[in-house]
Write a protein that holds these residues in place. Structure first.
Motif: not given
Ligand code: COA
Ligand code: ZN
Length: 313
Positions: A270-287
């Motif tokens: 789960l922790e690694a998945l949340i990190e991946a989601a944080r990365w995607l949020q950065g790439v898409l530039g929105k919450e």
């Protein structure tokens, strides 16, 4: 309620998650998304769709995405395919698992694919026959199985029209999709029990959107009926470009958290998945809608001890 000890989760973020985003990611960025999600232990992923780049520019270059990914032998990489041309493009890219897509309700189907349901089903029969020769695994995804934004709830008989066809063609893995997030647990129970009674040897999957906050309740209803495969999307991204008021898929990391709290194994870190989601949020530039990104996990984080595998043989 009955809950299984273990389920298989399928990330659809590189396809459903991105197809409605104004920000168009490059094939290299989409391949990185696939690698980040699968590195967290997700056993199956829908890496893209082989559709017209004019219809969905976000999905252009799905073959490039597939080829760029450093693939892991235990992970299944699915390409979504609407028609024969899409199948040929997927095959040319070396894809070995295809999800055929149809919608159970005519207005939603025709808005997406510009042909009738029966025309698509006939095309899909040809694809299934070809795939048998080509050694390509085939599954079916039936969109609009619970509702169609143009006409309202979908009758169970309309879903069964598609299920009967795929079963007759030899398809044994079928996912019922709530494309626009209109279904309730009562409808989920009606659709799933009808399919289970008719075809107990079909491996069923679900694909829910959380447009109206019914997505997680719907997953629980399906779990209670023994459904072991569930689509979800990193960050809660997602939506259909051809359906009004479409919302995101149920969020993958929120689902992992929910299941972990219930003692149901996913094999996902789960922790690694949340990190991946944080990365995607950065790439898409929105919450993104992810609750894990906002609130963080409560339940103990699962660390994979063995390789995650799919329930489909
Ligand atoms: N992949 C890439 N190009 C495709 C294609 C595919 N799977 N299927 C058709 N095309 C191309 C044709 O080659 C043709 O190209 P041209 O204009 O350069 O000659 C063009 O698209 C039109 O072909 P046609 O058979 O008339 O298709 P259409 O315009 O009726 O479009 C679909 C049909 C299915 C290709 C298109 O509506 C589509 O891609 N829809 C995707 C919907 C979707 O992804 N929804 C969300 C997921 S559920
Ligand atoms: Zn969807």
């Amino acid at each position: 309620m009955n809950f299984p000890p273990r389920v298989t989760l399928i990330d659809v973020s590189p396809r459903d998650g991105l197809q409605n985003e104004p920000e168009i990611l490059t094939p290299a960025q989409r391949a990185e998304l696939v690698e980040r999600v699968t590195a967290a232990g997700v056993p199956e992923i829908e890496f893209g769709s082989f559709v017209s780049p004019k219809a969905v520019p976000q999905m252009a270059g799905a073959g490039e995405v597939f080829q760029a990914v450093r693939r892991q032998p235990q992970v299944r990489y699915h390409g979504l395919v609407p028609n024969l041309k899409g199948y040929e493009n997927a095959l040319a890219a070396g894809v070995s698992s295809v999800r055929l897509v149809v919608a159970a309700s005519a207005p939603l189907h025709e808005a997406n694919f510009r042909r009738t349901i029966d025309e698509s089903l006939a095309d899909h029969r040809t694809i299934v026959e070809r795939a048998r020769q080509d050694g390509v695994a085939i599954e079916a995804v039936i969109g609009g199985s619970f509702g169609d934004p143009f006409v309202g709830p979908t009758p169970v008989a309309a879903v069964m029209h598609c299920v009967d066809h795929y079963y007759a063609c030899g398809v044994r893995a079928i996912t019922v999709a709530d494309t626009v997030g209109m279904g309730t647990p009562k409808q989920v129970i009606a659709v799933i029990t009808t399919i289970q009674r008719s075809y107990p040897d079909v491996t069923l999957g679900t694909h829910f959107h959380d447009t109206r906050s019914t997505g997680f309740a719907n997953v629980l209803a399906a779990l209670d009926l023994g459904v072991l495969r569930h689509d979800a999307s990193l960050g809660g991204t997602g939506g259909c470009p051809f359906a009004p008021r479409a919302g995101g898929n149920i969020c993958l990391e929120d689902l992992v958290h929910l299941l972990t709290g219930m003692g149901i194994e996913t094999g996902i870190d789960l922790e690694a998945l949340i990190e991946a989601a944080r990365w995607l949020q950065g790439v898409l530039g929105k919450e993104l809608p992810s609750r894990m990104l906002k609130a963080g996990p409560v339940y103990p984080v699962f660390k994979p001890v063995s390789t995650a595998t799919s329930v489909v043989s």
